[in-house]
Design a protein around this motif. Structure first.
Motif, PDB file in Angstrom:
ATOM      1  N   UNK A   6       0.858  -1.190   0.000  1.00 18.18           N
ATOM      2  CA  UNK A   6       0.000   0.000   0.000  1.00 18.18           C
ATOM      3  C   UNK A   6       0.892   1.237   0.000  1.00 18.18           C
ATOM      4  N   UNK A   7       0.652   2.132  -0.949  1.00 22.60           N
ATOM      5  CA  UNK A   7       1.443   3.363  -1.028  1.00 22.60           C
ATOM      6  C   UNK A   7       0.567   4.549  -0.641  1.00 22.60           C
ATOM      7  N   UNK A   8       1.011   5.294   0.382  1.00 18.80           N
ATOM      8  CA  UNK A   8       0.276   6.474   0.831  1.00 18.80           C
ATOM      9  C   UNK A   8       1.132   7.683   0.488  1.00 18.80           C
ATOM     10  N   UNK A   9       0.732   8.393  -0.540  1.00 20.39           N
ATOM     11  CA  UNK A   9       1.566   9.497  -1.067  1.00 20.39           C
ATOM     12  C   UNK A   9       0.635  10.455  -1.808  1.00 20.39           C
ATOM     13  N   UNK A  10       0.727  11.767  -1.486  1.00 24.42           N
ATOM     14  CA  UNK A  10      -0.202  12.706  -2.129  1.00 24.42           C
ATOM     15  C   UNK A  10       0.356  13.305  -3.428  1.00 24.42           C
ATOM     16  N   UNK A  11       1.627  13.084  -3.711  1.00 27.56           N
ATOM     17  CA  UNK A  11       2.192  13.588  -4.968  1.00 27.56           C
ATOM     18  C   UNK A  11       1.965  12.537  -6.062  1.00 27.56           C
ATOM     19  N   UNK A  37      -7.878   7.842   3.143  1.00 30.10           N
ATOM     20  CA  UNK A  37      -7.812   6.793   2.128  1.00 30.10           C
ATOM     21  C   UNK A  37      -7.100   5.556   2.658  1.00 30.10           C
ATOM     22  N   UNK A  38      -6.056   5.808   3.446  1.00 33.95           N
ATOM     23  CA  UNK A  38      -5.299   4.714   4.056  1.00 33.95           C
ATOM     24  C   UNK A  38      -6.188   3.907   5.014  1.00 33.95           C
ATOM     25  N   UNK A  39      -6.947   4.640   5.863  1.00 39.16           N
ATOM     26  CA  UNK A  39      -7.820   3.955   6.831  1.00 39.16           C
ATOM     27  C   UNK A  39      -8.831   3.066   6.108  1.00 39.16           C
ATOM     28  N   UNK A  53       4.203   8.449   3.026  1.00 38.70           N
ATOM     29  CA  UNK A  53       4.705   9.813   2.914  1.00 38.70           C
ATOM     30  C   UNK A  53       4.376  10.536   4.220  1.00 38.70           C
ATOM     31  N   UNK A  54       5.238  11.466   4.661  1.00 35.34           N
ATOM     32  CA  UNK A  54       4.966  12.120   5.956  1.00 35.34           C
ATOM     33  C   UNK A  54       4.027  13.314   5.825  1.00 35.34           C
ATOM     34  N   UNK A  55       4.221  14.142   4.800  1.00 38.16           N
ATOM     35  CA  UNK A  55       3.374  15.326   4.651  1.00 38.16           C
ATOM     36  C   UNK A  55       2.147  14.990   3.826  1.00 38.16           C
ATOM     37  N   UNK A  56       1.029  14.745   4.523  1.00 40.13           N
ATOM     38  CA  UNK A  56      -0.192  14.352   3.815  1.00 40.13           C
ATOM     39  C   UNK A  56      -1.254  15.437   3.996  1.00 40.13           C
ATOM     40  N   UNK A  57      -2.185  15.558   3.053  1.00 39.56           N
ATOM     41  CA  UNK A  57      -3.152  16.668   3.111  1.00 39.56           C
ATOM     42  C   UNK A  57      -4.013  16.663   4.383  1.00 39.56           C
ATOM     43  N   UNK A  58      -4.290  15.497   4.942  1.00 37.30           N
ATOM     44  CA  UNK A  58      -5.157  15.483   6.124  1.00 37.30           C
ATOM     45  C   UNK A  58      -4.418  15.070   7.397  1.00 37.30           C
ATOM     46  N   UNK A  59      -3.115  15.269   7.431  1.00 34.32           N
ATOM     47  CA  UNK A  59      -2.410  15.005   8.689  1.00 34.32           C
ATOM     48  C   UNK A  59      -0.980  14.567   8.489  1.00 34.32           C
ATOM     49  N   UNK A  60      -0.366  14.130   9.604  1.00 36.24           N
ATOM     50  CA  UNK A  60       1.034  13.762   9.614  1.00 36.24           C
ATOM     51  C   UNK A  60       1.201  12.248   9.513  1.00 36.24           C
ATOM     52  N   UNK A  61       2.012  11.840   8.567  1.00 31.06           N
ATOM     53  CA  UNK A  61       2.235  10.411   8.364  1.00 31.06           C
ATOM     54  C   UNK A  61       2.906   9.718   9.544  1.00 31.06           C
ATOM     55  N   UNK A  62       3.619  10.494  10.390  1.00 30.42           N
ATOM     56  CA  UNK A  62       4.303   9.867  11.534  1.00 30.42           C
ATOM     57  C   UNK A  62       3.312   9.227  12.493  1.00 30.42           C
TER      58      UNK A  62
END
Ligand code: CA
Length: 240
Positions: A6-11, A37-39, A53-62
């Motif tokens: 699963x890839x979580x990346x907004x770019x 989307x990840x959830x 990815x850490x910088x996501x539109x709806x929060x922090x990936x950390x």
């Protein structure tokens, strides 16, 4: 061996680039661009590896990495534009297996994915051995019931119409425990032991929740009682 990633990346460009690199070496890839989307993706399926990815539109990936590590044994690789040493350390401390700084070369990314998947698969085999499941499941390539086919080795379930039923790691472990001991009543405590790698708030409620999701995903023919039956005051039992 094909893994589900699963890839979580907004770019969109990076997302495509990573997906193409991983599909080329034979993996199944799913793409999401936000935490929501990840959830939605992990509520329904289990993955061998998540690339976050850490910088996501709806929060922090950390935060996402920390939560994911607490409830799942999948591999986690952080993909981030932040190259500061402190970010790398924090990322690994919250449970990521590796940290790739953007921009990166595809070949290097692929090599790191391979290394993490190797560790994840070894850990899975180790867990199966320690719980005594390995011998049993190795010879049992497929468990069939009522048209359904459950494949313990590849951790997949197929419905009577050959459609794959996507289960999360916890759902699969619970279901396998029930199916392998069909006809026996298992207490919620016994089922808890089968569902490892999660930080449970309330054991009983968590098991009940998993069972109701499994009942929905693995329906019996119309009019028939469900395969997973409730034994009041004790737990659950599987029969087919
Ligand atoms: Ca981003």
């Amino acid at each position: 061996m094909t893994s589900r990633i699963l890839i979580i990346e907004d770019d969109p460009d990076i997302r495509r680039l990573v997906a193409t690199g991983l599909e080329e070496i034979g993996h199944e890839v799913e793409l999401v661009s936000s935490i929501s989307g990840f959830e939605a993706a992990i509520a329904d399926k289990s993955f061998d590896l998540c690339m976050v990815d850490l910088g996501l539109p709806d929060g922090n990936g950390l935060q996402l990495v920390e939560d994911l590590r607490r409830r799942d044994g999948c591999g986690i690789i952080i993909l981030s534009g932040r190259s500061a040493e402190i970010d790398r350390i924090v990322g690994l401390e919250v449970g990521a297996d590796d940290y790739i700084t953007k921009p990166f070369r595809i070949r290097e990314m692929v090599a790191r994915v391979r290394a993490v998947l190797r560790r994840v698969n070894e850990a899975k085999r180790g867990r199966a051995l320690s719980s005594g499941e390995a011998d049993e499941t190795a010879e049992q390539a497929e468990i069939a019931f009522d048209g359904y086919r459950l494949k313990p080795a590849s951790r997949r379930l197929f419905a009577p119409d050959d459609r794959e039923v996507h289960l999360t790691t916890a759902e699969f472990n619970l279901f396998l425990a029930l199916v392998k001991r069909r006809g026996r009543v298992l207490s919620r405590d016994e089922l808890m032991n089968a569902v490892k790698g999660r930080d449970w708030e309330s054991y009983d409620r968590a098991i009940d929740g998993l069972v109701s999701r499994l009942r929905r995903k693995v329906p019996p023919p119309e009019g028939r009682e469900h395969y997973i039956r409730t034994v009041h005051g004790v737990g659950y039992t599987f029969s087919a």
